[in-house]
Each structure stands twice: as structure tokens, then as C-alpha cells.
Design a protein around this motif. Structure first.
Motif, PDB file in Angstrom:
ATOM      1  N   ILE A   1       0.836  -1.203   0.000  1.00 48.61           N
ATOM      2  CA  ILE A   1       0.000   0.000   0.000  1.00 48.61           C
ATOM      3  C   ILE A   1       0.873   1.257   0.000  1.00 48.61           C
ATOM      4  N   LEU A   2       1.956   1.231   0.812  1.00 48.62           N
ATOM      5  CA  LEU A   2       2.825   2.400   0.947  1.00 48.62           C
ATOM      6  C   LEU A   2       3.899   2.474  -0.130  1.00 48.62           C
ATOM      7  N   GLY A   3       4.038   1.423  -0.931  1.00 45.88           N
ATOM      8  CA  GLY A   3       5.096   1.403  -1.940  1.00 45.88           C
ATOM      9  C   GLY A   3       6.465   1.132  -1.355  1.00 45.88           C
ATOM     10  N   TYR A   4       6.513   0.483  -0.184  1.00 44.46           N
ATOM     11  CA  TYR A   4       7.773   0.149   0.476  1.00 44.46           C
ATOM     12  C   TYR A   4       8.099  -1.331   0.245  1.00 44.46           C
ATOM     13  N   ASN A   5       9.336  -1.688   0.491  1.00 36.00           N
ATOM     14  CA  ASN A   5       9.735  -3.091   0.534  1.00 36.00           C
ATOM     15  C   ASN A   5       9.841  -3.505   1.993  1.00 36.00           C
ATOM     16  N   ALA A   6       9.255  -4.656   2.332  1.00 35.48           N
ATOM     17  CA  ALA A   6       9.283  -5.156   3.708  1.00 35.48           C
ATOM     18  C   ALA A   6       9.997  -6.500   3.744  1.00 35.48           C
TER      19      ALA A   6
ATOM     20  N   PHE B   1       5.300   3.245   8.429  1.00 33.91           N
ATOM     21  CA  PHE B   1       4.764   1.908   8.169  1.00 33.91           C
ATOM     22  C   PHE B   1       4.060   1.352   9.411  1.00 33.91           C
ATOM     23  N   ALA B   2       4.720   1.487  10.574  1.00 39.11           N
ATOM     24  CA  ALA B   2       4.154   0.933  11.808  1.00 39.11           C
ATOM     25  C   ALA B   2       2.795   1.558  12.113  1.00 39.11           C
ATOM     26  N   HIS B   3       2.683   2.868  11.946  1.00 38.18           N
ATOM     27  CA  HIS B   3       1.409   3.540  12.238  1.00 38.18           C
ATOM     28  C   HIS B   3       0.332   3.125  11.225  1.00 38.18           C
ATOM     29  N   GLU B   4       0.722   2.959   9.966  1.00 40.53           N
ATOM     30  CA  GLU B   4      -0.244   2.519   8.954  1.00 40.53           C
ATOM     31  C   GLU B   4      -0.741   1.105   9.272  1.00 40.53           C
ATOM     32  N   PHE B   5       0.186   0.239   9.677  1.00 37.76           N
ATOM     33  CA  PHE B   5      -0.181  -1.131  10.049  1.00 37.76           C
ATOM     34  C   PHE B   5      -1.137  -1.119  11.242  1.00 37.76           C
TER      35      PHE B   5
ATOM     36  N   TYR C   1      -4.851  -2.915  11.520  1.00 36.76           N
ATOM     37  CA  TYR C   1      -4.955  -4.165  12.278  1.00 36.76           C
ATOM     38  C   TYR C   1      -5.072  -3.955  13.782  1.00 36.76           C
ATOM     39  N   ASP C   2      -5.544  -2.774  14.183  1.00 31.13           N
ATOM     40  CA  ASP C   2      -5.867  -2.515  15.585  1.00 31.13           C
ATOM     41  C   ASP C   2      -4.681  -2.812  16.512  1.00 31.13           C
ATOM     42  N   ALA C   3      -3.511  -2.314  16.142  1.00 30.82           N
ATOM     43  CA  ALA C   3      -2.318  -2.519  16.962  1.00 30.82           C
ATOM     44  C   ALA C   3      -1.899  -1.198  17.616  1.00 30.82           C
ATOM     45  N   ARG C   4      -1.071  -1.283  18.631  1.00 30.97           N
ATOM     46  CA  ARG C   4      -0.490  -0.096  19.267  1.00 30.97           C
ATOM     47  C   ARG C   4       0.957   0.057  18.799  1.00 30.97           C
ATOM     48  N   VAL C   5       1.462   1.278  18.838  1.00 33.60           N
ATOM     49  CA  VAL C   5       2.815   1.557  18.342  1.00 33.60           C
ATOM     50  C   VAL C   5       3.625   2.284  19.411  1.00 33.60           C
ATOM     51  N   ARG C   6       4.852   1.783  19.636  1.00 36.85           N
ATOM     52  CA  ARG C   6       5.848   2.533  20.424  1.00 36.85           C
ATOM     53  C   ARG C   6       7.011   2.819  19.484  1.00 36.85           C
ATOM     54  N   SER C   7       7.283   4.079  19.217  1.00 35.52           N
ATOM     55  CA  SER C   7       8.304   4.414  18.223  1.00 35.52           C
ATOM     56  C   SER C   7       9.476   5.151  18.845  1.00 35.52           C
TER      57      SER C   7
ATOM     58  N   VAL D   1       7.889  -0.503  17.741  1.00 39.17           N
ATOM     59  CA  VAL D   1       7.396  -1.806  18.185  1.00 39.17           C
ATOM     60  C   VAL D   1       5.895  -1.824  17.983  1.00 39.17           C
ATOM     61  N   LEU D   2       5.415  -2.828  17.248  1.00 40.12           N
ATOM     62  CA  LEU D   2       3.979  -3.033  17.065  1.00 40.12           C
ATOM     63  C   LEU D   2       3.487  -3.990  18.135  1.00 40.12           C
ATOM     64  N   ILE D   3       2.453  -3.585  18.857  1.00 44.44           N
ATOM     65  CA  ILE D   3       1.878  -4.443  19.895  1.00 44.44           C
ATOM     66  C   ILE D   3       0.471  -4.816  19.439  1.00 44.44           C
ATOM     67  N   LEU D   4       0.293  -6.081  19.075  1.00 47.53           N
ATOM     68  CA  LEU D   4      -0.978  -6.542  18.542  1.00 47.53           C
ATOM     69  C   LEU D   4      -2.000  -6.736  19.659  1.00 47.53           C
ATOM     70  N   PRO D   5      -3.280  -6.858  19.322  1.00 55.00           N
ATOM     71  CA  PRO D   5      -4.320  -6.971  20.355  1.00 55.00           C
ATOM     72  C   PRO D   5      -4.085  -8.086  21.366  1.00 55.00           C
ATOM     73  N   ASP D   6      -3.475  -9.194  20.935  1.00 56.48           N
ATOM     74  CA  ASP D   6      -3.222 -10.303  21.870  1.00 56.48           C
ATOM     75  C   ASP D   6      -1.912 -10.150  22.621  1.00 56.48           C
TER      76      ASP D   6
END
Length: 895
Positions: A496-501, A531-535, A539-545, A553-558
Motif C-alpha cells: 500500500i505504501l510502496g515500500y519493501n518489507a 509503516f508501523a502507524h499505517e499497520f 490491524y488494531d495494533a499499538r505503536v511505540r516508536s 514496536v507493534l503491539i498486537l491486540p493479543d
């Protein structure tokens, strides 16, 4: 009467081996050849079907166990060539592949009809009728003709013909498959083709001999880079002939997800070649034809007589070098982003940049990234030597240079670099520099191997052309479905962002090593934080940057965490100093890592999902179980990598490479550790001690004279070795008890390792290494009392409650250390009894129970509970009712 005469004449001709029309195909016929012959039989009903020689084993089994009696096949020995008037060739037109029928080619008396889908070859026969189409199977050609003529087919005939299409198109997965193949198969299905039979024929179980042969194909496979293309060559030797070699090669190709494979088998007195290709650069038919065989660009074979396996392999490699047409472009070879300097900067700044990034050529660009020239290390060093370091770079830069664009072919890049003896070739797009290609980049792709021993990298040869392999199936197999889905989601957001992951780090390494590891580290070529904020939004995740380092760091709901980093490079201003971080490309991001085995990356974008990228030979080192650094200054930049090297060596059973071993010894000798903070050193030591078996790593540290980093007083004496080995046994014993409660084995090893230190030195060490938090202070306090506890246990003769009250104040780790240190069986037994019988004993009565029994809250409650616990521990009471009766008997409600 006339009809009877015709039948009698036909019968007489058959008895006399007089067959005027013959349908045949190529030697080593497969199902497409068989199906084409049967189809041709419908177009030429007067013709007989004859194989020119041997068939593949699957085909022979078909004749033994299927409905082959329905078809008009006869043996070649029943054919008198002098009576043949029409030869119908299907699935081939090569003279060298039709056996004795080749004698009929060129006879004026013989009419030749050809139905084929293979490319032209110098060995081709020409006929009066030629139907040659670029489709996936010869059967598809004949099926379309049968359909046009409205000739009826039985379900058995439709099944065999559909089987032929499936085999030659890889069940419609080969790139040679065309719409005509699909249409033919669909029509045959409508006529009753039995797909259960087709599936059974295509997936027959392998014999034991075939399994061993497949295993040998996999074990002997080597990858060679020829003209920039990865080629897998494998070879096997068998005394006897084993059928279905082509099927085994196809299975090997699918299992390893290969793009190109050439398989050689020496069986009996012949060499068999089977080749497969999924890329346009390699036309395997051309190679097979040159070796006397044939086929089409994606699949071909040859049978070679009167040559040894070595001779054939040598001929194969010569042919590959001549006939492979690389399509690599400058954009595939270049390194980016480009390290550059403005023309008005001082020569001294150029010298600093070259030293910082370890490069020998520096591009000079203006504010708009337009190229103005370049300056070399030799010129810069000479200028500094002459006292000209304050002069501007543009006064001494070279302004004559060649450039290419990202679409420039490899051949042109090669010509420019070699003809003009260029050290560096800038790549421009729209007037801006977007990358550079070095001589070593070019040589590595042409030769296929690093040009320096043991990965002796500096920046002039750091850009190794990446080796690729698809690991999508391996990801699915070796990591949980939840993590696989997360990786696919990451690729989706990157698209979506045109980046390579990319998935990087230990997880990639451990997938190849079949080790469990669920730490997900992601590198983004782009803005990792964006990218982290877009993700997170999707996907309902939290971000610490951390903006300074470009990480998040992406922190997923679980609660599952994913580390995200912007592709970056690092440089160190002094040995042991923290790194300075700058944005970069994946290649440079991987180059900053500690060891080659940790430089592997897997592409996550949807189009390239699962592609393994290996710039620095990490796969090779994993296979060979060797641990190597990426460059000679690795331990100078970060001396703690020495401890990591030892940790990985012991964990994986690897061996530290010869050069890496020498660099470790040099780092220790030069005392690069002196500037490492005690806290940082402790954290690395803690990771060593947290390994499943850290004792071997401690021994290895001693071999490298590293124990003095902890304290000069720590020597690996026989008594310390004995204590460490006993510690290992005690921890194993405790783990087998499967007791509940927290337990950290590394603390036991830490106590054992530092056991030679007296209290004062241990306190000083704890302060130096920053082990001063609450947990650290508790560890120190309990260690101070350990010797006293040993003495008390040695003289102990009390009851269970007295043992309980003596040991309960101590952590599990301290007690296990005391148990390991004790050279007395009774002490070990006391501690063992505590863990297995006493620890964890609890009374069941609560304060509210005492109140309901008539007791008033106050100091009496503690006295009651103490007495209850003592009675419990000494096994005087067992149930809650026992406790109630004990309290009533021992304490008056009015007390």
C-alpha cells in the motif's frame, strides 16, 4: 466378397510384418508421447502404433496395469521398414530421437507427417505435412484436430489424452501452458476423462530405490552462478537403471522450489540428462539438443553414450556459459543510497567520510543530487599528506566519468567497467544519482563467488550479488499460522505504501536451522515508523516508536510484539562506542550485522512473498556450520560480538571460522573491551548464561582469556569446573521435578561462575556491572549468606518445620547454587526434601474462618497460623477439618 478380400489382404500383410502406416514418437516416451500416438491413431485409423525404443517407467506400468489392450500397439521388431509408406511423428521431429525409424527420413518413397510442439533444432526432420504449434503439449494439437473433424472418443481414450496434457504442462503450472491446452483438457473432460486415474498415474508412490535416488539428487546439488544466473547442477551414479528419472527431477525441483536444474545420472552404460527451467534466460532445449537430446525451453532431456559423467558435466558447463543470456540490469546490481559529498566541502571531510564508511571512491554531487565528479582515496590521502585538507573537493575531483541508467544491460555495464577500467560506475535516473556499481559487484555476479577469502569484507567488496530462494512453503511449515498471517499483513501494508518489507534476523536463520524462534524483526526500505502507524490503523495494533533510530514496536491486540526498523547503516566513532545510525538500503542494513548467518532476509511483499535474500553467503555458512563476521573491524566496532560468537557457536554446534577466530584473539589482545560499559557487558554475559547449556560457552570464554572481563580473580580451576558441571546436573534435576513457580537458571550459573569472589569483590562487581536493582541486591544479599547456610545445613538435625523455616527465605536459584556447591550428601538431601515435600505447603484456614469460629482479630491470628503451618509441615494435620480441630484444641476462643 470385396470386403472379405480386403480383410484377408490386411490380415496377410500383418502376418508378413507389412505395415504401410506407422505412428511413432521419441525414445523414452512419456505420457504426452503416448497420448499423442493414441490421438494420431484416431486421425490415421489404418496406422499402427509403435514405440521407437524404451519408455519411462510410469508408462511401462501403465501398459501392465491399465487398459492398454484397447489400443493398437505393436513391437518395433514386427515392422519391416522397407514396406513403410507413411511415417507419422508425434511429440518430436528430431532424427536422433526416433531410433531405427530415422532410416526412413529422406526416403522419397516415405511420406512424413509431423505433429509437434517443441522448438526448432538442427536435427529436425521435415515432412509433407507439418503441424507445429507453440503449446504446452503435443496432445493438445491433436485433440483440437480431432475436435474439428468431430471424431468420437471413448472415455478411456479421453482419459489417456487428458493425462498426456497434464504431464507435459505440469498440471497447467508450467509457463509453457497455453489456452489451447486448457481448452483441450476441458473438452476431454466433457467426454468422460477420469481424473481419478489421472491423479493416480501422476502421483504414484516412489519405490525405495527412487527415494534413495531422490535423496542423492538433493544431497549432491550445487548452485553455480553462470553469467549472473543461479543454476543448480546435481548428479548421481547407479549401477542399474532406475526408471522415472524425469519424475524424480521434477519432484526435486518442486521440493526445493528451484528455478533451473540440470540433473545428470549415470545408469548402466549411459548418462541421462534431465533439465528444467522456469526462466527465460535459460532455454534447456538448446542445451539438451547440443548433447544429442531434445525438448522445449522449459523441459528437456538427453541420453548420452560413450562418455563419462565427468566429461558430460564439463560439456554441460561449457554449453551453459555459451548459451545463457543474462538479463540482469544495472538497477539489479547497484548499491544505494549513494554516499556522496558536495563539491564545496573540504578534502578533510571527504577523508572522514571514506574512513567512516570504509569506501575507496566518493561521488561528488550538488544539492539536486546531480553528479559532478568523483574523488578517490589515493587523491584524498595525498592531498592530506601535502597539507591540502582544507581545500575544496571540486579542486581535485575527477570530472571525466561514465554513467548508466537502471535499465542498462549487464553486458553494457560489463563493457564499460572492463574497457574503461572503472572502479565505480554511477547509475543515474532523471539526472540524479540513484546508485553505484563497483568492479567487485560485477565480478561477483559473473564469477558467482566472493573474491576474497573467508568473507574478508570492506566496503569496496561488500556489495555481493544476492542469492535468492523462495521459502514461502518453509514459512508455512515451520512457523505458526498466526505469525504467517502477520507476515502477509506486513507485506500488504508495505505494498500500500510502496515500500519493501523484509523479515530479518534470528527468525530467518532459525527457520533454516529448524530451531523454534518467534521473535519477528522487520526491516522496511522506506519510513519504518510511518509503516508501523499505517499497520496499526489497519490491524488494531499499538505503536511505540523511537524516531532517533527509525524503529518502532507493534503491539498486537493479543500482546504479540513485532519489531520494525527503517533500513539503516551504522558507524562507530570509536571502538566500543554506541553506533551512529543513518537511513540506508536493505543491503547496507544487513552489512552492519554481526555474523553472516544473521544477514538473511525474506521479502514479504505479496508479489515476492517468501523470497530469501542472501547477500553475504549466510546459507552457505549455515550449511557448513561456520560462524564468520562480515568484515575485519567487526570486533573493533563492537567487542561484545565476541561473546555473541561464542554463544551462537555453542548453541548451534557451529565452528568459529579461522579468520574470525584470529580477529577475536586480536580484539582480546588489544583490549577493545576496556571502553565497554559494565552494564552492557553484563547484559551480554546474561544472554550467554541464559543458553540451555552455558557451561561450554564459559569454557570457550576461558580459551579466549575472557573470564578476566568479569573479574581477574575468576580462574577456571578444576574446582570451578566441577562446580559448573554439578550446577548443570542440579538444574537438570530440578527441571525434571516440573515444579510450579518462577525459576531463572542463569542466576544459578552466575552464582557458580562468581563463586571464587569474596563478598567485597562480589559487591564491587555488582556495582561495576549495574546489577543494583532490587533483584540484583537480593541476589547479592542471599549470596553473602550462602556460606553460612551451608554450615547450618551441614550441622542440621531438626524436624521438617525447622528445615522449612531455614530455607524458605531463599530464592530457588540460591538454594540450587548451595546444593551444587555442597560436597555433602546430607545437605543435598535436605534441600531435595525441601523442594519435593515442603516448599509450597499452605494452610487452608483464612482469617474469616477464625472469625466464624469465634476468634477476635489480633496478634493471636499470626500465632494460630504459625502453629498451623508448623503442624502442616511436620505432617501432623492434612485436611481443613484437621486444621479446625487443631485450632480448637490448641487455642481457646476467649484467648
Amino acid at each position: 466378397m470385396a470386403t472379405k478380400n480386403i480383410k484377408t489382404s490386411k490380415k496377410r500383410k500383418q502376418e508378413q510384418n507389412i505395415h504401410e502406416e506407422v505412428i511413432t514418437t521419441h525414445i523414452n516416451a512419456d505420457f504426452d508421447a503416448l497420448a499423442s500416438m493414441i490421438a494420431a491413431g484416431k486421425l490415421y485409423p489404418r496406422a499402427v502404433l509403435v514405440f521407437p525404443g524404451s519408455q519411462e517407467k510410469n508408462l511401462r506400468n501403465f501398459f501392465l496395469h491399465s487398459t492398454s489392450y484397447l489400443f493398437n500397439f505393436i513391437k518395433i521388431k514386427q515392422i519391416d521398414l522397407d514396406h513403410v509408406k507413411r511415417l507419422i511423428l508425434v511429440d518430436t521431429r528430431q532424427k536422433s530421437r526416433i531410433g531405427k525409424f530415422a532410416k526412413l527420413a529422406g526416403r522419397n518413397s516415405v511420406e512424413i507427417h509431423i505433429y509437434d510442439h517443441h522448438p526448432d533444432s538442427p536435427d529436425d526432420i521435415h515432412g509433407q505435412v507439418e503441424v507445429i504449434r507453440k503449446v504446452g503439449s503435443a496432445t493438445a494439437i491433436l485433440t483440437s484436430l480431432i475436435r474439428e473433424k468431430k471424431i468420437s472418443l471413448s472415455p478411456d481414450e479421453a482419459t489417456v489424452m487428458c493425462l498426456g496434457i497434464h504431464e507435459d504442462t505440469g498440471s497447467f503450472t508450467f509457463s509453457s501452458t497455453t489456452p489451447e491446452d486448457y481448452e483441450a483438457a476441458a473438452w476431454l473432460t466433457s467426454l468422460g476423462a477420469d481424473h481419478n486415474v489421472i491423479a493416480d498415474m501422476l502421483t504414484r508412490e516412489l519405490t525405495a530405490e527412487q527415494v534413495w535416488l531422490l535423496n542423492d539428487l538433493m544431497r549432491s546439488a550445487t548452485t553455480r552462478i553462470i553469467n549472473g544466473v543461479d543454476i543448480v547442477i546435481t548428479k548421481v551414479i547407479r549401477d542399474e537403471y532406475i526408471g522415472d528419472f524425469a519424475v524424480l527431477v521434477h519432484k526435486f525441483m518442486e521440493m526445493e522450489n528451484l528455478s533451473i536444474v540440470f540433473a545428470l545420472a549415470q545408469m548402466e552404460d549411459r548418462i541421462y540428462l534431465v533439465a528444467r527451467s522456469r526462466v527465460d534466460e535459460v532455454n534447456v532445449a538448446e542445451i539438451a539438443i547440443a548433447l544429442g537430446g531434445g525438448g522445449h525451453p522449459q523441459a528437456a532431456s538427453a541420453t548420452i553414450k560413450n562418455k563419462t559423467l565427468t566429461q558430460v558435466e564439463r560439456s554441460l558447463q561449457t554449453l551453459l556459459r555459451k548459451r545463457i543470456n543474462p538479463t540482469k540490469k544495472a538497477g539489479d546490481l547497484m548499491s544505494s543510497p549513494v554516499i556522496h559529498i558536495p563539491p564545496e566541502e573540504a578534502v578533510k571531510e571527504a577523508a572522514d567520510l571514506m574512513t567512516r564508511y570504509n569506501i575507496n571512491v566518493l561521488l561528488v554531487t550538488d544539492k539536486k543530487d546531480a553528479l559532478k565528479g568523483y574523488i578517490t582515496r589515493q587523491i584524498v590521502e595525498k592531498a592530506v599528506f601535502l597539507g591540502l585538507e582544507h581545500k575544496k573537493v571540486n579542486e581535485y575531483m575527477n570530472i571525466e566519468f561514465s554513467t548508466v541508467n537502471p535499465d542498462t544491460s549487464l553486458k553494457k555495464v560489463q563493457g564499460l567497467i572492463i574497457r574503461n577500467r572503472l572502479r565505480i560506475l554511477p547509475v543515474e535516473k532523471s539526472g540524479k544519482v540513484v546508485g553505484v556499481i563497483t568492479r567487485t559487484d560485477l565480478l561477483n555476479i559473473l564469477i558467482g563467488d566472493p573474491l576474497v577469502p573467508e568473507f574478508l569484507y570492506d566496503a569496496t567488496n561488500a556489495s555481493h550479488f544476492m542469492r535468492k530462494k523462495n521459502m514461502a512453503a518453509m514459512l508455512k511449515e515451520r512457523i505458526p499460522r498466526k505469525i504467517t498471517q502477520i507476515l502477509k499483513n506486513i507485506g500488504h501494508i508495505a505494498d500500500i505504501l510502496g515500500y519493501n518489507a523484509y523479515l530479518v534476523g534470528g527468525l530467518v536463520r532459525d527457520i533454516l536451522l529448524k530451531q523454534e524462534n518467534f521473535d519477528v524483526d522487520i526491516v522496511i526500505e522506506g519510513d519504518g515508523i510511518e509503516f508501523a502507524h499505517e499497520f496499526a490503523e489497519h490491524y488494531d495494533a499499538r505503536v511505540r516508536s523511537h524516531r532517533k533510530f527509525g524503529t518502532a514496536v507493534l503491539i498486537l491486540p493479543d500482546g504479540f510484539k513485532v519489531d520494525v526498523a527503517t533500513a539503516r547503516m551504522e558507524y562507530y566513532e570509536s571502538p566500543g562506542a554506541p553506533p551512529v545510525v543513518e537511513t540506508s538500503s536493505l543491503k547496507r542494513d544487513l552489512y552492519r550485522r554481526d555474523f553472516t548467518i544473521n544477514t538473511l532476509a525474506i521479502r514479504l511483499n505479496k508479489r515476492h512473498y517468501g523470497t530469501l535474500i542472501d547477500y553475504f553467503g549466510g546459507q552457505k555458512d549455515i550449511r557448513e556450520k561456520v560462524l564468520r563476521v562480515l568484515h575485519n573491524l567487526s570486533f573493533v566496532e563492537d567487542p561484545t560480538r565476541v561473546l555473541r560468537a561464542i554463544r551462537f557457536e555453542q548453541r548451534f554446534g557451529f565452528k568459529i571460522g579461522k579468520l574470525t577466530h584470529a580477529l577475536i584473539k586480536n580484539a582480546v589482545k588489544s583490549d577493545y573491551f576496556k571502553d565497554i560499559s559494565g552494564r552492557r557487558l553484563f547484559l551480554e554475559l546474561k544472554l550467554v548464561l541464559k543458553e540451555d547449556d552455558p557451561v561450554g560457552a564459559i569454557y570457550r570464554m576461558n580459551e579466549y582469556n575472557l573470564l578476566h572481563l568479569i573479574s581477574p580473580k575468576i580462574k577456571l580451576t578444576k574446582s570451578l569446573q566441577a562446580l559448573l558441571e554439578e550446577t548443570k546436573r542440579v538444574i537438570t534435576w530440578y527441571n525434571l521435578l516440573y515444579l510450579e513457580g518462577p525459576f531463572q537458571p542463569w542466576k544459578v550459573y552466575w552464582h557458580g561462575l562468581t563463586s571464587p569472589l569474596e563478598t567485597k569483590s562480589l559487591k564491587a562487581l555488582s556495582g561495576k556491572m549495574g546489577v543494583v536493582d532490587l533483584d540484583g541486591r537480593k541476589m547479592l544479599s542471599q549470596r553473602e549468606k550462602a556460606e553460612q547456610l551451608l554450615g547450618s545445613l551441614y550441622n542440621f538435625s531438626g524436624d521438617s518445620y525447622q528445615l522449612y523455616t531455614m530455607l524458605v527465605p531463599y530464592d530457588t536459584e540460591t538454594l540450587l547454587y548451595v546444593m551444587a556447591k555442597a560436597n555433602n550428601r546430607s545437605i543435598k538431601q535436605h534441600i531435595s526434601n525441601y523442594f519435593t515435600k515442603l516448599n509450597g505447603i499452605k494452610i487452608q484456614l483464612k482469617g474469616k474462618d477464625l472469625v466464624s469460629m469465634g476468634y477476635k482479630p489480633g496478634p493471636i491470628f499470626k500465632e494460630i497460623f504459625d502453629h498451623l503451618l508448623k503442624a502442616r509441615v511436620n505432617n501432623l494435620i492434612k485436611t481443613k477439618e484437621d486444621e479446625i480441630q487443631f485450632v480448637k484444641k490448641t487455642f481457646s476462643a476467649g484467648d
